[in-house]
Design a protein around this motif. Sequence first.
Motif, PDB file in Angstrom:
ATOM      1  N   ASP A 187       0.837  -1.287   0.100  1.00  0.00           N
ATOM      2  CA  ASP A 187       0.007   0.133  -0.117  1.00  0.00           C
ATOM      3  C   ASP A 187       0.794   1.331  -0.041  1.00  0.00           C
ATOM      4  N   VAL A 189       0.211   4.076   0.665  1.00  0.00           N
ATOM      5  CA  VAL A 189      -0.461   5.069   1.685  1.00  0.00           C
ATOM      6  C   VAL A 189       0.290   4.524   2.868  1.00  0.00           C
ATOM      7  N   ARG A 248      -7.505   8.392   4.412  1.00  0.00           N
ATOM      8  CA  ARG A 248      -7.824   7.291   3.720  1.00  0.00           C
ATOM      9  C   ARG A 248      -9.163   7.146   3.331  1.00  0.00           C
ATOM     10  N   ILE A 251      -8.823   8.923  -0.213  1.00  0.00           N
ATOM     11  CA  ILE A 251      -8.419   8.193  -1.075  1.00  0.00           C
ATOM     12  C   ILE A 251      -9.036   7.148  -1.860  1.00  0.00           C
ATOM     13  N   SER A 252      -9.882   6.316  -1.043  1.00  0.00           N
ATOM     14  CA  SER A 252     -10.802   5.496  -1.472  1.00  0.00           C
ATOM     15  C   SER A 252     -11.919   5.891  -2.374  1.00  0.00           C
ATOM     16  N   PRO A 255      -9.371   7.377  -5.839  1.00  0.00           N
ATOM     17  CA  PRO A 255      -8.133   6.702  -6.239  1.00  0.00           C
ATOM     18  C   PRO A 255      -7.291   7.199  -7.526  1.00  0.00           C
ATOM     19  N   ARG A 257      -6.537  10.197  -7.833  1.00  0.00           N
ATOM     20  CA  ARG A 257      -5.922  11.407  -7.509  1.00  0.00           C
ATOM     21  C   ARG A 257      -4.816  11.140  -6.458  1.00  0.00           C
ATOM     22  N   SER A 258      -4.699   9.676  -6.056  1.00  0.00           N
ATOM     23  CA  SER A 258      -3.704   9.258  -5.208  1.00  0.00           C
ATOM     24  C   SER A 258      -2.279   9.741  -5.192  1.00  0.00           C
ATOM     25  N   ASN A 259      -1.834   9.630  -6.459  1.00  0.00           N
ATOM     26  CA  ASN A 259      -0.691  10.268  -6.437  1.00  0.00           C
ATOM     27  C   ASN A 259      -0.347  11.588  -6.535  1.00  0.00           C
TER      28      ASN A 259
END
Length: 371
Positions: A187, A189, A248, A251-252, A255, A257-259
Motif C-alpha cells: 500500500d 499510503v 484514507r 483516497i478510497s 483513487p 488522484r492518490s499520486n
Amino acid sequence: MLASCASRLPAPSSPPETSLPAPVVTPSAPLEADDNQPLPVPRVQGNSRWVPVRWSDLPGFKDDNLFEAWTAWVKSCERPGPVFAPLCAEVRQLSIATPEEQRQWLLRRLQPHRVESLDGQAEGLLTSYYEPVIPASRLPGKGYTVPLYRAPASLGQRRPWYTRQEIETQADAQAALRGREIAWIADPVEAMVLHIQGSGRLRITEPDGSQRMVRLAFAATNDQPYKSIGRWLLDQNLTRDATWPGIRQWISQNPQRSNELLWSNPRYVFFKEEALSGTDPSQGPRGAQGVELTPGRSIAVERQNIPYGTPVWLVSSGPTAQLQRLVLAQDTGSAIIGPVRADYFAGWGADAGELAGRLKQPLRLWVLWPR
C-alpha cells in the motif's frame, strides 16, 4: 495537520558520567509548602520563555503513576545532557522507589517552569505519532509493489536529491536506487505513513516463506521540504477531516488522484533495517536523543526550546485524550516547531495508529529543571 518525525538523528555521545554518592531519599515538605519560597526569575530558552511556578500549579501532579515515566527517564540517562547527567545516579536508584518517594524527590530537586511563547502564549498544540506494523515481502510480487529503500550511494552528491514524484517516475532516480530495496509493501499510503512517522515494524516474508519481524529505522532524507498531505487536502477544500482516517477515506473515493496527493509531499525517507529482539517486543524505536522511546511517556519537541532528556509535565484535554502526566523530551520532527508544541509517542500497532491519527488538541507544558 499531520506531524512528521522523520528527521530523527542520533545525538552526540555524552562524556562518561562520574560516580556519585548514592542519594538518601528523605521525606520533604507537602506539595503546598513551596508556596512560601521565592521563585526564580523567568528565563528565555530558544524561542520560548520559561516562567517558574509552584508545584501546586501543575494539574494532576499528585495523581500520575510516576513509575511509568521513570522507565523513560532511566533510558534518557543512557545519553544524558550536561544539565541532567549529575542527577542520573539518583534517578536510577529511584527506579525501585515508590511513586510517593519519586514525587518527593521531584519536589526537592527540580523547579517547574511554565513554557510559553516570547509574547506570553501558554497554550499550544499536541499531536501524536506511532510505529506502524506493516506486512511486507523481501521480494516484489503477489501484490507487494511499493519499495522501501536504503539511502542511495549518490545521496550526498546532489542536494537536494530527487523529489518523491521524481523518485517514482524518473529513470535516473530509479537507477540510483536499484538494488537498494530493503523490502516491498502493498500500500503506497502505508509507505507514506512510514515515511512520516520515521520508523516502523515490518512483518516480513522471506524468500523461503519464513516470516519475522524487523524494524525499519530512519537513515536519511532526500533533503526536500516536508509538506503535510493533510494540509494539502484542506488547502484544496477537498476534505474537512485531515486525520489519517479522513485521508484514507478521501483516497478510497478518489483513487485516480492518490499520486497527486502523495506527491504533494516532496520529502522522501530512506531507512536502515534493525533486528527486533524476540524476547523483548516492547523495545521502542530510538528517537533523536539516541535512546529507546517509551509509549505514552516520550514526546518529540523542538530541541532549541526544550533540550533532549528534559522531564516535562504535559497537560492536554480534548475529544481524543485526557492527559496529565510526566513525559520525557526524547525526539524531534520536522513538523514539530514552536515553543508549546509536542508530538506524543503512542507506541506501535493498530490502536496506537488510531490514537496518533486523531490526536490534535490544545497543549500546555511545564519543564522540570534542576534547582
